[in-house]
Scaffold this motif. Structure first.
Motif, PDB file in Angstrom:
ATOM      1  N   UNK A  28       0.699  -2.605   1.006  1.00  0.00           N
ATOM      2  CA  UNK A  28       0.324  -3.355   2.201  1.00  0.00           C
ATOM      3  C   UNK A  28       0.575  -2.525   3.455  1.00  0.00           C
ATOM      4  N   UNK A  29       1.745  -1.928   3.544  1.00  0.00           N
ATOM      5  CA  UNK A  29       2.091  -1.171   4.750  1.00  0.00           C
ATOM      6  C   UNK A  29       1.163   0.014   4.980  1.00  0.00           C
ATOM      7  N   UNK A  30       0.568   0.552   3.906  1.00  0.00           N
ATOM      8  CA  UNK A  30      -0.317   1.701   4.038  1.00  0.00           C
ATOM      9  C   UNK A  30      -1.703   1.335   4.543  1.00  0.00           C
ATOM     10  N   UNK A  53       5.809 -12.959   1.518  1.00  0.00           N
ATOM     11  CA  UNK A  53       5.022 -14.192   1.620  1.00  0.00           C
ATOM     12  C   UNK A  53       3.590 -13.966   1.164  1.00  0.00           C
ATOM     13  N   UNK A  54       3.029 -12.865   1.581  1.00  0.00           N
ATOM     14  CA  UNK A  54       1.655 -12.543   1.207  1.00  0.00           C
ATOM     15  C   UNK A  54       1.512 -12.419  -0.297  1.00  0.00           C
ATOM     16  N   UNK A  55       2.408 -11.704  -0.932  1.00  0.00           N
ATOM     17  CA  UNK A  55       2.306 -11.459  -2.368  1.00  0.00           C
ATOM     18  C   UNK A  55       2.348 -12.755  -3.174  1.00  0.00           C
ATOM     19  N   UNK A  56       3.026 -13.764  -2.656  1.00  0.00           N
ATOM     20  CA  UNK A  56       3.086 -15.062  -3.328  1.00  0.00           C
ATOM     21  C   UNK A  56       1.763 -15.816  -3.245  1.00  0.00           C
ATOM     22  N   UNK A  57       0.914 -15.472  -2.283  1.00  0.00           N
ATOM     23  CA  UNK A  57      -0.300 -16.239  -2.010  1.00  0.00           C
ATOM     24  C   UNK A  57      -1.591 -15.530  -2.406  1.00  0.00           C
ATOM     25  N   UNK A  58      -1.499 -14.336  -2.936  1.00  0.00           N
ATOM     26  CA  UNK A  58      -2.692 -13.552  -3.229  1.00  0.00           C
ATOM     27  C   UNK A  58      -3.449 -14.035  -4.451  1.00  0.00           C
ATOM     28  N   UNK A  59      -4.749 -13.869  -4.416  1.00  0.00           N
ATOM     29  CA  UNK A  59      -5.578 -14.094  -5.591  1.00  0.00           C
ATOM     30  C   UNK A  59      -5.320 -12.946  -6.563  1.00  0.00           C
ATOM     31  N   UNK A  60      -5.682 -13.115  -7.836  1.00  0.00           N
ATOM     32  CA  UNK A  60      -5.468 -12.022  -8.796  1.00  0.00           C
ATOM     33  C   UNK A  60      -6.152 -10.718  -8.397  1.00  0.00           C
ATOM     34  N   UNK A  61      -7.362 -10.791  -7.852  1.00  0.00           N
ATOM     35  CA  UNK A  61      -8.075  -9.577  -7.439  1.00  0.00           C
ATOM     36  C   UNK A  61      -7.353  -8.887  -6.284  1.00  0.00           C
ATOM     37  N   UNK A  62      -6.904  -9.668  -5.333  1.00  0.00           N
ATOM     38  CA  UNK A  62      -6.177  -9.093  -4.196  1.00  0.00           C
ATOM     39  C   UNK A  62      -4.837  -8.530  -4.644  1.00  0.00           C
ATOM     40  N   UNK A  78      -4.133  -7.255  -7.495  1.00  0.00           N
ATOM     41  CA  UNK A  78      -4.428  -5.992  -8.166  1.00  0.00           C
ATOM     42  C   UNK A  78      -4.667  -4.889  -7.136  1.00  0.00           C
ATOM     43  N   UNK A  79      -5.410  -5.196  -6.092  1.00  0.00           N
ATOM     44  CA  UNK A  79      -5.670  -4.217  -5.028  1.00  0.00           C
ATOM     45  C   UNK A  79      -4.356  -3.740  -4.414  1.00  0.00           C
ATOM     46  N   UNK A  80      -3.430  -4.688  -4.129  1.00  0.00           N
ATOM     47  CA  UNK A  80      -2.187  -4.322  -3.462  1.00  0.00           C
ATOM     48  C   UNK A  80      -1.139  -3.737  -4.413  1.00  0.00           C
ATOM     49  N   UNK A  81      -1.428  -3.671  -5.697  1.00  0.00           N
ATOM     50  CA  UNK A  81      -0.580  -2.875  -6.579  1.00  0.00           C
ATOM     51  C   UNK A  81      -1.014  -1.407  -6.508  1.00  0.00           C
TER      52      UNK A  81
END
Length: 119
Positions: A69-71, A51-60, A62-65
């Motif tokens: 998230x779990x880390x 759900x989170x990944x569907x709602x993220x801004x491009x900058x966010x 990129x951060x989560x790539x």
């Protein structure tokens, strides 16, 4: 002042065949507070990450790539909810509670902390 020692996550696996454990992730942050080492564990449904990944801004996104998230979820939770630091374990069971952790996320601050700087 807090000093982050580690921030890691785990995908849980089934220990029993009828267990739902493989639907959950655990995020753990270890930190030093004064002379004490403490740990905060967050348990949550893996589905919340989708759900989170569907709602993220491009900058966010990129951060989560770069940082799973779990880390870093327990670290983010601790940053946002400093009053919960005395707790050792937290279970997040609603989408809104999970997504709230990522509201107004300062990505640069999180990266600074993950690189070993103090909070």
């Amino acid at each position: 002042m807090l000093k982050i020692i580690s921030s890691v996550g785990y995908e849980l696996t089934k220990e029993k065949s009828n267990s739902p454990e493989d639907l959950f992730n655990r995020s753990v942050v270890k930190f030093r507070e004064g002379s004490h080492v403490k740990e905060l564990q967050i348990l949550y449904l893996r589905y919340f990450e989708e759900l989170l990944m569907e709602r993220l801004s491009p900058a966010s996104a990129d951060f989560f790539t770069r940082h799973k998230v779990k880390d870093c979820l327990a670290l983010l939770y601790a940053m946002k909810n400093e009053g919960f630091l005395p707790m050792k374990k937290v279970y997040i069971n609603t989408e809104s509670d999970f997504l709230n952790i990522f509201e107004n996320l300062d990505i640069h601050e999180v990266e600074r902390i993950l690189e070993g700087d103090e909070v």
